[in-house]
Enzyme design. Sequence first.
Site, PDB file in Angstrom:
ATOM      1  N   GLY A  14       0.840  -1.207   0.000  1.00  0.00           N
ATOM      2  CA  GLY A  14       0.000   0.000   0.000  1.00  0.00           C
ATOM      3  C   GLY A  14       0.870   1.250   0.000  1.00  0.00           C
ATOM      4  N   ARG A  87       4.428 -14.969  -3.636  1.00  0.00           N
ATOM      5  CA  ARG A  87       3.104 -15.604  -3.745  1.00  0.00           C
ATOM      6  C   ARG A  87       2.400 -15.020  -4.958  1.00  0.00           C
ATOM      7  NH1 ARG A  87       4.434 -15.545   1.584  1.00  0.00           N
ATOM      8  NH2 ARG A  87       4.130 -13.333   1.907  1.00  0.00           N
ATOM      9  N   ASP A 124       6.328  -4.933   5.568  1.00  0.00           N
ATOM     10  CA  ASP A 124       6.890  -6.241   5.938  1.00  0.00           C
ATOM     11  C   ASP A 124       6.940  -7.207   4.757  1.00  0.00           C
ATOM     12  OD1 ASP A 124       4.135  -6.338   5.897  1.00  0.00           O
ATOM     13  OD2 ASP A 124       3.925  -7.410   7.794  1.00  0.00           O
ATOM     14  N   THR A 146       5.304   2.250   5.884  1.00  0.00           N
ATOM     15  CA  THR A 146       3.909   1.871   6.084  1.00  0.00           C
ATOM     16  C   THR A 146       3.251   2.844   7.048  1.00  0.00           C
ATOM     17  OG1 THR A 146       2.367   0.284   7.069  1.00  0.00           O
ATOM     18  CG2 THR A 146       4.629   0.094   7.796  1.00  0.00           C
ATOM     19  N   ASP A 148       1.083   1.928   8.922  1.00  0.00           N
ATOM     20  CA  ASP A 148       0.710   1.101  10.078  1.00  0.00           C
ATOM     21  C   ASP A 148       1.764   1.114  11.191  1.00  0.00           C
ATOM     22  OD1 ASP A 148      -1.347   0.436   8.359  1.00  0.00           O
ATOM     23  OD2 ASP A 148      -0.511  -1.520   7.832  1.00  0.00           O
ATOM     24  N   ASP A 150       4.095  -0.988  11.716  1.00  0.00           N
ATOM     25  CA  ASP A 150       4.142  -2.320  12.328  1.00  0.00           C
ATOM     26  C   ASP A 150       5.406  -3.114  11.976  1.00  0.00           C
ATOM     27  OD1 ASP A 150       3.552  -2.724   9.677  1.00  0.00           O
ATOM     28  OD2 ASP A 150       1.843  -4.055  10.015  1.00  0.00           O
ATOM     29  N   ARG A 192      -3.984  -2.561  10.083  1.00  0.00           N
ATOM     30  CA  ARG A 192      -3.881  -4.027  10.058  1.00  0.00           C
ATOM     31  C   ARG A 192      -3.888  -4.577  11.484  1.00  0.00           C
ATOM     32  NH1 ARG A 192      -3.761  -6.093   5.385  1.00  0.00           N
ATOM     33  NH2 ARG A 192      -3.031  -8.117   6.079  1.00  0.00           N
TER      34      ARG A 192
HETATM   35  O1  F6P Z   1      -0.704  -1.614   5.154  1.00  0.00           O
HETATM   36  C1  F6P Z   1      -1.271  -0.400   4.817  1.00  0.00           C
HETATM   37  C2  F6P Z   1      -2.759  -0.531   4.710  1.00  0.00           C
HETATM   38  O2  F6P Z   1      -3.234   0.775   4.453  1.00  0.00           O
HETATM   39  C3  F6P Z   1      -3.451  -1.151   5.911  1.00  0.00           C
HETATM   40  O3  F6P Z   1      -3.576  -0.280   6.995  1.00  0.00           O
HETATM   41  C4  F6P Z   1      -4.754  -1.604   5.304  1.00  0.00           C
HETATM   42  O4  F6P Z   1      -5.310  -2.695   5.984  1.00  0.00           O
HETATM   43  C5  F6P Z   1      -4.351  -2.011   3.918  1.00  0.00           C
HETATM   44  O5  F6P Z   1      -3.150  -1.326   3.617  1.00  0.00           O
HETATM   45  C6  F6P Z   1      -5.394  -1.699   2.862  1.00  0.00           C
HETATM   46  O6  F6P Z   1      -4.921  -2.094   1.624  1.00  0.00           O
HETATM   47  P1  F6P Z   1      -5.692  -1.913   0.234  1.00  0.00           P
HETATM   48  O7  F6P Z   1      -4.929  -0.867  -0.498  1.00  0.00           O
HETATM   49  O8  F6P Z   1      -5.606  -3.243  -0.422  1.00  0.00           O
HETATM   50  O9  F6P Z   1      -7.088  -1.495   0.517  1.00  0.00           O
END
Ligand code: F6P
Length: 367
Positions: A14, A87, A124, A146, A148, A150, A192
């Site tokens: 993301g 993957r 990650d 990120t 997040d 994390d 997340r």
């Molecule tokens: O890891 C970043 C993040 O924004 C998370 O907080 C969220 O769960 C996820 O990506 C959402 O991803 P997508 O772009 O697939 O909606």
Amino acid sequence: MRSIKRIAITTGGGDAPGLNAVIRSIVLSAHNRGWECVGIRDGYNGLLKPQDFPQGGLMPLDLSVVRGITHLGGTILGTTNKGNPLRFPVQNERGEWVEVDVCQDVADAIHAQEIDALIAIGGDGSMEIAHALCRKGVQVVGVPKTIDNDLVGTVITFGFDTAVSFATECLDRLHATAEAHRRIMVVEVMGRYAGWIALNAGVSATADAILIPEIPYDIGKVAAKVEERAARGGAFSIIMVAEGAKPIGGSATILEKTVGHAERLGGVGHKVGAELAQLTGKDTRVVVLGHLLRGGTPTSFDRLLSLRFGAAAARALESGQDGVMVALDPPVVRYVPLDQATRRTKTVPLDCDTILTARDLGISFGD
Ligand code: F6P
């Protein structure tokens, strides 16, 4: 030590505010060392599926391309969370989608393009891929990104400060309308399986309850907090919910899980809102901040961190480092082995001082 002539940059997972600042920092640092720089489009898809890109899977990155992009959100290279080479989704002979490891193909393409080293910017998942490529003979340095926050190994990732600042501003705005209507306002934020965004923004913006994945909640306790506030004259309540929050004995709310795509979380805010409305009888509204947290201009903290990380990654390559991730260990930027950075998810420690502060301020965690 191999001499470097050409390096590649990839942004994966993301997007997060600060990606363009890192790219600019790397390109300038590379230029000053006489290295040519290219960007791989959409994670590794530019190498794995070059036919999908009319302008080519690699983007030449000269100084003119990165001019004036430090403050821009998004990434000029594009990104994806569908193209993880560990993957990678492919259709088997029965037409079913399955995940296969195509890291060797990526390493071969990198060598075929005469790319001497790679800087992989991501979370990650991206660091795990970087580590796999390193084991296949690619010189790699990772840059942690990120919203997040994390990732282990670094105290903070860029993008996080911007997300927290924006969520805080949103909560401030919601306070006004919640008070005017005497409502419960439930605000769901990303993150997340870590509650960093919800915790930091929730405490900064004086939420009444903060629900995070690290502390499973009892909805009855959250409702009691709302009632207790009402009894003391507080006619409205703000409830901050991390998307990974889960009730005691329950699990996180998954929106979607498909082959080749990271699991999508979301929806817990609406569950919490419906339950609180029922338990308290109060008018309740739910706001999901979602991808708004990922867009926009990086804060000055994130810009500076991104510029520092990008330059540090170039210095690492120059000194022959391989298989490391740049990391903030205030006040310095240092390097940690990639395998250390991918060992586990950095969740909120239950005894950290921000949790203790929240409890001292009377904020409920629903426990
Ligand atoms: O890891 C970043 C993040 O924004 C998370 O907080 C969220 O769960 C996820 O990506 C959402 O991803 P997508 O772009 O697939 O909606």
